[in-house]
Design an enzyme around this catalytic site. Sequence first.
Site, PDB file in Angstrom:
ATOM      1  N   GLU A   1      -5.106  -8.497  -0.754  1.00  0.00           N
ATOM      2  CA  GLU A   1      -5.881  -8.239   0.460  1.00  0.00           C
ATOM      3  C   GLU A   1      -7.328  -8.045   0.026  1.00  0.00           C
ATOM      4  OE1 GLU A   1      -4.517  -5.407   3.399  1.00  0.00           O
ATOM      5  OE2 GLU A   1      -2.412  -5.828   2.915  1.00  0.00           O
TER       6      GLU A   1
ATOM      7  N   GLU B   1       0.838  -1.210   0.000  1.00  0.00           N
ATOM      8  CA  GLU B   1       0.000   0.000   0.000  1.00  0.00           C
ATOM      9  C   GLU B   1       0.873   1.260   0.000  1.00  0.00           C
ATOM     10  OE1 GLU B   1      -3.266  -0.206   2.847  1.00  0.00           O
ATOM     11  OE2 GLU B   1      -4.133  -1.890   1.748  1.00  0.00           O
TER      12      GLU B   1
HETATM   13  O1  AHR Z   1      -5.335  -6.012   6.708  1.00  0.00           O
HETATM   14  C1  AHR Z   1      -5.277  -4.881   7.511  1.00  0.00           C
HETATM   15  C2  AHR Z   1      -4.622  -3.695   6.826  1.00  0.00           C
HETATM   16  O2  AHR Z   1      -5.396  -3.303   5.738  1.00  0.00           O
HETATM   17  C3  AHR Z   1      -3.263  -3.948   6.229  1.00  0.00           C
HETATM   18  O3  AHR Z   1      -2.242  -3.796   7.158  1.00  0.00           O
HETATM   19  C4  AHR Z   1      -3.155  -2.911   5.169  1.00  0.00           C
HETATM   20  O4  AHR Z   1      -2.341  -3.322   4.093  1.00  0.00           O
HETATM   21  C5  AHR Z   1      -4.604  -2.670   4.763  1.00  0.00           C
HETATM   22  O5  AHR Z   1      -4.912  -1.330   4.733  1.00  0.00           O
END
Ligand code: AHR
Length: 533
Positions: free
Chosen positions: A324, A205
């Site tokens: 994610e 990110e």
């Molecule tokens: O999964 C939780 C958080 O969500 C992670 O650390 C981040 O990459 C995302 O914003």
Amino acid sequence: MPLDFTRRQFACAGAASLAALLPRGIFGATSAAKNAVIHADVEIGLIRPEFHSNFAEHLGSCTYGGIWVGKKSPIPNINGLRKAAVDFLKELGVPVLRWPGGCYADDYHWRDGIGPAEKRPRHVNVNWGKYVEDNSFGTHEFIEFCRLIGAEPYFAANVGSGSPQEMRDWIEYCNFPKGSTLSDERAANGSPEPFRVKYWGVGNELWGCGGNFRPEQAAEEFRRFATFARLIGDRDLYLVGCGPNGNDARWTRGFMDTLQGSRMPNGYSMHYYENGSLPSTQFTPEAMYTQFNLFPRVEQAIIEQRTLLDSYDPGRNIGLFLDEWGVWDQLREDSKGRLWQQSTMRSAVAAALGLNIFNRQADKLYMCNIAQLINVLQAVLLTDGPEGKNCVRTTSYYAFMLFKPHRSKKAVRVEYDGDRLPMAPAGRGGRGGQQPEPPPDLSMSASRQDAEMIVTLVNPRHDVDMEVDCAIRGASARQARAQILHDSNINAANSFDDPEHLTIKPHQAAMDRDRLRITLPAMSVVTVTLQVA
Ligand code: AHR
């Protein structure tokens, strides 16, 4: 394919399914007739086992207390690794496990997590609660855990507060067989055999917690890091560049335009969470439907991001990652660890909506990692806090189990009355708009290999049973065997008092001259195995 529907076709399909509403189904809800066709001879692409991958961060009680209980813990463990988690995850099969973050990755320095545990530095976890962690779980412990559960490791390297040298040294430490100072240090730390790690994320990110870069800057960082992240050892490296938040085309254009003419990433990762407006066990049908309606937007994001990537990479050499995803409900308290969230029947349906999308878009994806493995967000396992002895398999675990038979089969085309068009673009990870949204509809996918065909059907309605009449074209099918995960209570969950409240059960399905007929009770995920010729 539902997403190929024009608005007019969709309106007609919606009207047709409404017209088909019947008085009352066998499960007490209203009943709706649904038609579907599986084209057994129209292949979409390989359903890579990697679509069922997972993610473990140093966050709340995922790593510390979830995976890692410590060697002296009274909780049964294998060298400090929670034994129940190892057993359950081995049974599920986790193709790839991403670690150590998430946001934590860009604040993690791998050297802190090697060597004698008592000498490892203590580190404030600035992203997730500012508690002090002792680094007792590091590279060796993670690799041992991966080996025990049969997962391929995927490291997220530190770009935001790290350096190309730090990443390059981590690669040498892990992958070089022997004879260099770093590889000999690994051997001295107990692992003479190289870890042979293939997947390396270049930051996480980078548009946010990874450094708040602009896409052009993030691409420059990728170029710099990739210059030094070379083959060291005999395992080809697969470098994953940081893609957008949700379906952000501006990020992808900025990143890819900047990289043109230099080394491209092997993979490109986007993140897309399906946010919810209520605590996990207090959902209303309306709030649930708003969350479910984010899934067509995920599908839209996959299609559009892949199309954008294709304009830079027509041969599709760059793998699209969704590393994610998952439901992120409203979180109110942290007593069991930050971002601890119960997984309910709603969560299982949500997982299945996502997994059906990955099957239908199998030609466009390389890997998907649900967030996260244990105790955080849409976890497949929960413990009752970091010290908790109990470890339960969640509804999401069983949803993944129902999709396991698809792995390594070829996805085939399915047409059906269901899903719906993406609507207005949504924000981070795609929060829905303010307008009340229509309820979601049937979701399906199918795959085939040799004489076996797998069909998964999801009924996301809380008040409608679906009677599905599915024609099979391009093959003749017989012998339907079905399994179901179902509870009409959208908030039902596996608790520590009742750990097997929701599990997979056999279900009725009938084959009648190349037509599959099956009832999907309200809130259910069903997998049907067919013998085909
Ligand atoms: O999964 C939780 C958080 O969500 C992670 O650390 C981040 O990459 C995302 O914003």
